[in-house]
Design a protein around this motif. Structure first.
Motif, short mmCIF file in Angstrom:
data_model
loop_
_atom_site.label_atom_id
_atom_site.label_comp_id
_atom_site.label_asym_id
_atom_site.label_seq_id
_atom_site.Cartn_x
_atom_site.Cartn_y
_atom_site.Cartn_z
N THR A 1 0.84 -1.38 0.03
CA THR A 1 -0.06 0.21 -0.09
C THR A 1 0.91 1.25 0.19
O THR A 1 0.55 2.14 -0.57
CB THR A 1 -1.03 0.02 1.39
N PHE B 1 2.19 1.69 -3.44
CA PHE B 1 1.24 2.39 -4.40
C PHE B 1 0.92 3.68 -4.28
O PHE B 1 0.93 4.76 -5.04
CB PHE B 1 -0.13 1.60 -4.12
N MET C 1 3.66 -0.02 -11.91
CA MET C 1 2.31 -0.03 -11.60
C MET C 1 1.56 -1.12 -12.54
O MET C 1 0.89 -1.90 -12.38
CB MET C 1 1.77 1.36 -11.81
#
Length: 329
Positions: free
Chosen positions: A174, A177, A242
């Protein structure tokens, strides 16, 4: 010697090399070297092999070694630069994409299968390191690929999403990201997207102290005289991660059957688990072949260790068969 003819290995006097280009379905021009035996009779048709580079490598390094050696053994062989990298086109430079890198293999099939001296029913692929994963992904949907061999395979999607040896926690993911989201804003407002760390621009004589064993192995190849090439900087745009984290490469590996897969690994390779797990996921026919005394990078260029006899027998046997997809709904 100009940059586009510099290789990290000696060119064999048994082959000729043609610099060629072809477009993939995204319109990107892929640059490649086509290796042909000097004994080739272009009025006949031959089996063909497409060789992908290690992740961050270029066609003038390990991929060229494989293509040259397989051409010496009677195959038409081509080594290519991935889109956005090496001498291939695409901007911004050094983008990395699992979809486009898999597509490059199929684009190479388009090209090689339309050469008059190639039997388009006898096309195989060899993927080294990261391109091993892309070769598998391409073969999952492209049944023109009749046999797949991977060497020191890396599953780049797995390692980016889950970390080395699947050690990344959900919290760490997380956080990553969030960092990548911030990086997109920086890239959008900047002149060029930021890259991950690069190798030195000139070959160096030693490995920096304190470097971890895996990084040391790659540095010892790419940044030193052994494997240095000016087009192989070892870096990609930061936000390329990504795409990999959202694009599993091996989800349909079992559907390659009844076309065969050969996984080649080094006995001491840090990357063995990628191939071992992919082997378990794949359906028959499949084989896991271990090279004694070899590490991961050894199978890039150590011609005394690379099992060319095994590759020759694998493709000679399996490209003579007619087989398609066996996917079950």
């Amino acid at each position: 010697m100009t940059e586009n003819t510099y290789r990290t290995f000696e060119l064999s006097d048994k082959v000729t090399v043609q610099q060629v280009t072809f477009k993939n379905r995204y319109g990107i021009t892929v640059a490649a070297d086509l290796y042909l035996s000097k004994d080739i009779d272009t009025s006949q048709k031959y089996p063909a092999l497409i060789v992908g580079t290690p992740y961050g490598g270029v066609k003038e390094q390990g991929a060229g070694i494989y293509a040259q050696n397989m051409a010496e053994r009677g195959f038409v062989a081509i080594a290519f630069d991935e889109s956005y990298n090496g001498e291939s086109s695409g901007a911004p430079r050094h983008v990395s994409s699992p979809d486009i890198f898999a597509e490059d293999f199929s684009a190479a099939v388009d090209f090689i299968g339309t050469r008059p001296f190639v039997d388009r029913n006898k096309i195989g692929v060899i993927g080294i390191c990261g391109s091993g994963g892309f070769a598998v992904t391409a073969a999952q949907v492209d049944t023109r690929i009749k046999a797949v061999a991977t060497v020191s395979m890396y599953d780049m999607s797995r390692v980016m999403r889950y970390g080395w040896a699947d050690s990344m926690t959900d919290e760490q993911r997380t956080q990553l990201f969030d960092q990548l989201g911030e990086q997109r804003w920086k890239d959008f407002q900047g002149d060029e997207p930021e890259l991950t760390p690069t190798f030195p621009s000139e070959p160096v004589d030693s490995i920096p102290e304190g470097m971890d064993p895996i990084s040391s192995e790659f540095f010892g190849y790419y940044a030193m005289k052994r494997g240095f090439h000016p087009n192989s900087i070892g870096a990609f745009t930061k936000t390329s991660a990504m795409a990999f984290m959202n694009f599993p490469l091996m989800n349909y590996i079992q559907t390659i059957s009844p076309r065969p897969i050969l996984f080649i690994i080094g006995e001491h390779a840090h990357s063995k688990y990628f191939s071992e797990d992919a082997y378990k996921m794949a359906a028959e026919p499949k084989e896991l072949f271990e090279v004694a005394s070899a590490g991961h990078v050894d199978l890039y260029d150590r011609t005394d260790l690379i099992p060319f006899d095994k590759l020759e027998s694998f493709f000679t046997e399996n490209l003579s068969k007619r087989c398609g997809s066996n996917e079950k709904s």
